[in-house]
Write a protein that holds these residues in place. Structure first.
Motif, mmCIF file in Angstrom:
data_model
loop_
_atom_site.group_PDB
_atom_site.id
_atom_site.type_symbol
_atom_site.label_atom_id
_atom_site.label_comp_id
_atom_site.label_asym_id
_atom_site.label_seq_id
_atom_site.Cartn_x
_atom_site.Cartn_y
_atom_site.Cartn_z
ATOM 1 N N MET A 1 0.845 -1.198 0.000
ATOM 2 C CA MET A 1 0.000 0.000 0.000
ATOM 3 C C MET A 1 0.875 1.240 0.000
ATOM 4 O O MET A 1 2.016 1.196 0.468
ATOM 5 C CB MET A 1 -0.913 0.001 1.228
ATOM 6 C CG MET A 1 -1.951 -1.117 1.218
ATOM 7 S SD MET A 1 -3.041 -1.097 2.643
ATOM 8 C CE MET A 1 -1.960 -1.899 3.842
ATOM 9 N N HIS A 2 0.310 2.322 -0.523
ATOM 10 C CA HIS A 2 1.044 3.572 -0.599
ATOM 11 C C HIS A 2 0.127 4.749 -0.258
ATOM 12 O O HIS A 2 -1.098 4.649 -0.379
ATOM 13 C CB HIS A 2 1.629 3.792 -1.991
ATOM 14 C CG HIS A 2 2.706 2.821 -2.365
ATOM 15 N ND1 HIS A 2 2.436 1.545 -2.825
ATOM 16 C CD2 HIS A 2 4.058 2.944 -2.342
ATOM 17 C CE1 HIS A 2 3.577 0.921 -3.073
ATOM 18 N NE2 HIS A 2 4.569 1.750 -2.794
ATOM 19 N N PHE A 3 0.729 5.856 0.164
ATOM 20 C CA PHE A 3 0.023 7.118 0.323
ATOM 21 C C PHE A 3 0.962 8.230 -0.127
ATOM 22 O O PHE A 3 2.148 7.995 -0.369
ATOM 23 C CB PHE A 3 -0.438 7.320 1.772
ATOM 24 C CG PHE A 3 0.685 7.686 2.719
ATOM 25 C CD1 PHE A 3 0.858 8.989 3.154
ATOM 26 C CD2 PHE A 3 1.588 6.713 3.172
ATOM 27 C CE1 PHE A 3 1.897 9.327 4.013
ATOM 28 C CE2 PHE A 3 2.619 7.039 4.032
ATOM 29 C CZ PHE A 3 2.773 8.361 4.457
ATOM 30 N N ARG A 4 0.432 9.435 -0.246
ATOM 31 C CA ARG A 4 1.229 10.578 -0.668
ATOM 32 C C ARG A 4 1.575 11.447 0.543
ATOM 33 O O ARG A 4 0.704 11.801 1.335
ATOM 34 C CB ARG A 4 0.459 11.428 -1.681
ATOM 35 C CG ARG A 4 0.238 10.745 -3.026
ATOM 36 C CD ARG A 4 1.475 10.813 -3.892
ATOM 37 N NE ARG A 4 1.251 10.107 -5.170
ATOM 38 C CZ ARG A 4 2.182 9.962 -6.093
ATOM 39 N NH1 ARG A 4 3.398 10.470 -5.902
ATOM 40 N NH2 ARG A 4 1.921 9.313 -7.214
ATOM 41 N N SER A 5 2.852 11.787 0.666
ATOM 42 C CA SER A 5 3.262 12.733 1.687
ATOM 43 C C SER A 5 2.807 14.136 1.287
ATOM 44 O O SER A 5 2.413 14.370 0.141
ATOM 45 C CB SER A 5 4.778 12.714 1.855
ATOM 46 O OG SER A 5 5.407 13.186 0.673
ATOM 47 N N ARG A 6 2.894 15.071 2.203
ATOM 48 C CA ARG A 6 2.418 16.420 1.912
ATOM 49 C C ARG A 6 3.219 17.091 0.789
ATOM 50 O O ARG A 6 2.717 18.030 0.156
ATOM 51 C CB ARG A 6 2.426 17.284 3.171
ATOM 52 C CG ARG A 6 3.794 17.582 3.740
ATOM 53 C CD ARG A 6 3.682 18.268 5.083
ATOM 54 N NE ARG A 6 3.162 17.367 6.116
ATOM 55 C CZ ARG A 6 2.904 17.739 7.367
ATOM 56 N NH1 ARG A 6 3.118 18.998 7.742
ATOM 57 N NH2 ARG A 6 2.449 16.870 8.247
ATOM 58 N N ASP A 7 4.442 16.628 0.543
ATOM 59 C CA ASP A 7 5.221 17.190 -0.563
ATOM 60 C C ASP A 7 5.217 16.283 -1.793
ATOM 61 O O ASP A 7 6.021 16.453 -2.706
ATOM 62 C CB ASP A 7 6.650 17.516 -0.125
ATOM 63 C CG ASP A 7 7.405 16.304 0.407
ATOM 64 O OD1 ASP A 7 6.788 15.235 0.552
ATOM 65 O OD2 ASP A 7 8.611 16.428 0.687
ATOM 66 N N GLY A 8 4.310 15.303 -1.810
ATOM 67 C CA GLY A 8 4.040 14.577 -3.037
ATOM 68 C C GLY A 8 4.750 13.262 -3.240
ATOM 69 O O GLY A 8 4.533 12.598 -4.258
ATOM 70 N N LEU A 9 5.588 12.834 -2.304
ATOM 71 C CA LEU A 9 6.264 11.550 -2.467
ATOM 72 C C LEU A 9 5.296 10.399 -2.202
ATOM 73 O O LEU A 9 4.418 10.488 -1.338
ATOM 74 C CB LEU A 9 7.456 11.439 -1.521
ATOM 75 C CG LEU A 9 8.673 12.331 -1.795
ATOM 76 C CD1 LEU A 9 9.832 11.905 -0.917
ATOM 77 C CD2 LEU A 9 9.070 12.319 -3.250
ATOM 78 N N ARG A 10 5.491 9.319 -2.929
ATOM 79 C CA ARG A 10 4.673 8.112 -2.750
ATOM 80 C C ARG A 10 5.403 7.204 -1.773
ATOM 81 O O ARG A 10 6.489 6.685 -2.070
ATOM 82 C CB ARG A 10 4.468 7.437 -4.104
ATOM 83 C CG ARG A 10 3.472 6.293 -4.132
ATOM 84 C CD ARG A 10 3.169 5.932 -5.585
ATOM 85 N NE ARG A 10 2.250 4.806 -5.700
ATOM 86 C CZ ARG A 10 2.627 3.543 -5.876
ATOM 87 N NH1 ARG A 10 3.930 3.249 -5.963
ATOM 88 N NH2 ARG A 10 1.741 2.572 -5.960
#
Length: 280
Positions: free
Chosen positions: A1-10
């Motif tokens: 599973m993945h999510f996006r950090s506030r600066d856009g990294l996966r």
């Protein structure tokens, strides 16, 4: 599973088990696979969340290596908690993961229900840092996992005596990838530049205020008896400041214990017993 950090990294993460949430944060060059023993032994008692910090494992590398910092990686933790809808979480932090947990305790203590530190404290032995810099960012030089297992039995014998070849092979599969030209890193080699920049001055920052910020939270520490990062003297001072802290020392282990040892499992079990049942 993945999510996006506030600066856009996966960023990669995993969730297994049920119970109070326990977020597992790995060491500087490590990844979520280090916590497989925790899932094996405690998935029936905790909701075990594992995160690959930016630049490690299955997470994106950061184009700016200066973002490999405790503050930025701490923000990634908060972003993951928000992604999962968790108000609070306990943290099991190995080495750098423990430093992230202590950093969060300063500014975001309300998001924590407890902290377990795996072979890390508020004072870091310079000898251990020197050893880390000797390999950080460099490919290990092993042909494959079997070659690594054969060599690690001897290479690590002083700090990890008696560890079997099978265990070292498992360790190798967690830490590196097999490539046609030998084992490859599972982290961004630019981590070396980030650590070098952070330690450019001779003075080590005083981390005791970060440790003291854990006051009032359930706290545990696991130390490898042969550790070159967490000294016995530092552990004793941690115990003096927090006499209620669960403390375990693991024989025949250096930096870091594998978390499958009887002493490690006993400490983790006692730590889980102290966590509030409702942490959402």
């Amino acid at each position: 599973m993945h999510f996006r950090s506030r600066d856009g990294l996966r960023l990669a993460y995993d969730v297994a088990g049920s119970g109070p949430p326990l977020l597992c944060l790995a060491g500087l060059t490590r990844n979520m696979d280090d916590f497989e023993p925790v899932i094996e032994h405690f998935a029936d008692r905790a909701r075990i969340i594992r995160l690959d910090s930016r630049g490690r494992g299955g997470s994106d590398h950061d184009p700016d290596f200066m973002n490999y910092s405790l503050l930025c990686e701490g923000r990634d933790v908060l972003d993951l908690l928000d992604h999962l809808g968790l108000a609070k979480v306990a943290i099991l932090g190995t080495s750098r993961g423990g430093l992230i947990a202590m950093t969060l305790a300063v500014g975001h203590k309300q998001r924590l229900t407890g902290v377990c530190l795996n072979d890390i404290g508020p004072m870091i032995d310079p000898a251990g840092l020197g050893y880390i810099m000797s390999y950080l960012g460099k490919r290990p030089g092993y042909a494959d996992f079997d070659d690594a297992a054969d060599q690690l039995v001897t290479k690590m014998a002083r700090r990890f005596p008696g560890v079997s070849r099978e265990t070292w092979r498992t360790y190798a599969t967690r830490l590196w990838d097999e490539a046609p030209d030998g084992l490859a890193l599972r982290y961004d080699p630019n981590l070396r530049h980030a650590v070098a920049e952070a330690s450019a001055t001779d003075a080590m920052p005083d981390l005791w205020p970060l440790f003291d910020a854990l006051d009032g939270l359930p706290l545990a520490v696991i130390r490898g008896v042969n550790s070159d990062i967490l000294s016995a003297e530092t552990l004793h001072e941690m115990q003096r400041r927090r006499p209620d802290m669960i403390a375990a020392e693991v024989p025949d282990r250096g930096h870091v214990p594998f978390l499958d040892e009887p002493e490690s499992l006993a400490a983790l079990s006692a730590f889980l017993d102290r966590l509030p049942c409702g942490s959402h």
